[in-house]
Scaffold this motif. Structure first.
Motif, short mmCIF file in Angstrom:
data_model
loop_
_atom_site.label_atom_id
_atom_site.label_comp_id
_atom_site.label_asym_id
_atom_site.label_seq_id
_atom_site.Cartn_x
_atom_site.Cartn_y
_atom_site.Cartn_z
N PRO A 129 0.73 -1.23 -0.02
CA PRO A 129 -0.13 -0.03 -0.09
C PRO A 129 0.96 1.19 -0.18
N TYR A 130 0.37 2.47 -0.55
CA TYR A 130 0.98 3.63 -0.62
C TYR A 130 0.04 4.75 -0.52
N ASP A 131 0.68 5.85 -0.07
CA ASP A 131 -0.32 7.23 -0.03
C ASP A 131 0.32 8.11 -1.48
N VAL A 132 -0.46 8.87 -1.51
CA VAL A 132 0.20 9.93 -2.81
C VAL A 132 -0.18 11.45 -2.44
N ARG A 133 0.72 12.15 -2.67
CA ARG A 133 0.45 13.62 -2.43
C ARG A 133 0.55 14.10 -3.75
N LEU A 134 -0.38 15.00 -4.25
CA LEU A 134 -0.52 15.51 -5.47
C LEU A 134 0.08 16.94 -5.49
N LEU A 135 0.74 17.26 -6.59
CA LEU A 135 1.50 18.66 -6.64
C LEU A 135 0.95 19.14 -8.15
N SER A 136 0.70 20.66 -7.99
CA SER A 136 0.35 21.49 -9.03
C SER A 136 2.01 21.73 -9.79
N PHE A 137 1.73 22.00 -11.11
CA PHE A 137 2.97 22.47 -11.80
C PHE A 137 3.86 23.35 -10.75
N GLU A 138 3.34 24.42 -10.33
CA GLU A 138 3.75 25.42 -9.65
C GLU A 138 4.50 24.75 -8.44
N ALA A 139 4.15 24.08 -7.76
CA ALA A 139 4.33 23.44 -6.60
C ALA A 139 5.78 22.72 -6.65
N LEU A 140 5.87 22.09 -8.12
CA LEU A 140 7.01 21.30 -8.40
C LEU A 140 8.29 22.17 -8.21
N LYS A 141 8.34 23.35 -8.57
CA LYS A 141 9.40 24.04 -8.54
C LYS A 141 9.57 25.07 -7.40
N GLN A 142 8.89 24.82 -6.31
CA GLN A 142 8.98 25.48 -5.18
C GLN A 142 9.94 24.72 -4.32
N PRO A 143 10.60 25.44 -3.25
CA PRO A 143 11.85 24.62 -2.44
C PRO A 143 11.30 23.53 -1.61
N ALA A 144 10.20 23.56 -1.51
CA ALA A 144 9.84 22.31 -0.32
C ALA A 144 9.84 20.91 -1.38
#
Lengths: 224, 224
Positions: B34-49
């Motif tokens: 089993p696994y969890d998924v965290r979804l990311l926007s295109f903007e979030a991909l390039k953020q420091p986090a």
């Protein structure tokens, strides 16, 4: 019997160490593992005897007893696993991180770098060459920017030198004379650190000697 | 806690299963993990986090306790190693061969296939598009020819299904609607065998559900 690699009888890069046997030679030198080399002509690469070892008719292959491997990344990983602690850290999480950088070198950094090398050979006379080269170099620049941001002022990508560094450095070597590293002095220093490793130097000299011997033979001179 | 992946909030392929989280979902399903998924926007991909997790600002990442991995190939290998006998054979030589096919998928087969996908998006309006596409498709054809020759009439590349097949099939999926597989019916059947695996079906449905929910939310409809 030591393992046997295959390499180009006459490397298209004229002994600059850019052919993919160099990565395996370097890994074997880091591990202190002697090896034999079988040289192949371009014609021999596409013959059944070699295709039985390498489904895509390329170099390098690696033969050790009954095992036959292809793909330089897979061979480097195999060598690393046979020599624990040399090219991969012993701790499980650190080992997994080093392997992530191996895949990163080959599936994230190398593709646009290799495309650029291909374009310089195959598309130089095409009317689109300059425009496409600019597109590729922008993609490469973006990769280098991210790589430099991760490296910071560290010597290697994840603490100690690993097989991940070996492959990333091997890919950056393709950019050595491109000018693309000028904007990233920390990557140029990282590349130089890789090239300065004694194991790299021994591997480079070995592949260079193959090229020099081939030149001497073709020129009719005594082998050097 | 199960491991956590990252994936696109809105996949550019509109839920066709071509984004690289699919490979990892498939591997986890094969392993019954089993696994969890965290979804990311295109903007979030390039953020420091996110850049702290993925140096190149891409998906997928894999987090499990203190371990953070990037590169789908490395994550698939990690999952395979955590579940012995499922995605890699236990015998050392057979395991090394399966890993060779993993690297082959990502460093020999995928580069021209991915370049074609890029060209279809980025170069469609360029005057050179048709000529360059023809060059790329010739390179792909050559790879497929060699792959089909190795596969012969076997079900999988090296005996039992492995992580090598998982990645080669994942790359061939990019060609499913290209027409390029028409000349290689054995590869089309190989691809279909991969897609028919229950673990593939579960992974495909999971990524498809993310896309469908995103469409419903954007359309103001109730999530389906």
């Amino acid at each position: 019997m030591p393992p046997t690699l295959t390499a180009f009888e006459h490397s298209p890069d004229r002994g600059q160490g850019l052919a993919r046997d160099m990565r395996v030679r370097w890994a074997l030198e880091e591990a202190g593992q002697p090896y034999d080399v079988r040289l192949l002509s371009f014609e021999a690469l596409k013959q059944p005897a070699h295709l039985a070892l390498h489904p895509f008719g390329q170099i390098p292959t690696y033969e050790d007893g009954g095992l036959v491997l292809f793909e330089s990344g897979a061979i480097v990983l195999h060598v690393a696993e046979r020599h624990p602690g040399v090219l991969l850290p012993a701790a499980a999480d650190a080992r997994a991180r080093a392997i992530a950088w191996m895949f990163c070198a080959l599936n994230t950094v190398e593709p646009p770098v290799f495309e650029r090398a291909m374009a310089l050979v195959l598309e130089r006379a095409r009317p689109w060459h300059a425009a496409r080269l600019a597109m590729l170099e922008e993609r490469i620049h973006d990769r280098l920017h991210r790589l430099a941001a991760h490296l910071g002022d560290a010597d290697w990508l994840e603490g100690a030198f690993s097989a991940g560094d070996l492959l990333v450095v091997s890919v950056l070597l393709r950019l050595k004379t491109s000018g693309l590293l000028d904007a990233f002095p920390s990557l140029a220093r990282y590349l130089a650190r890789g090239e300065a490793r004694p194991a790299y130097q021994r591997a480079f000299a070995a592949q260079r000697a193959v090229f020099a011997a081939g030149e001497a033979a073709r020129g009719g001179a005594a082998p050097g």
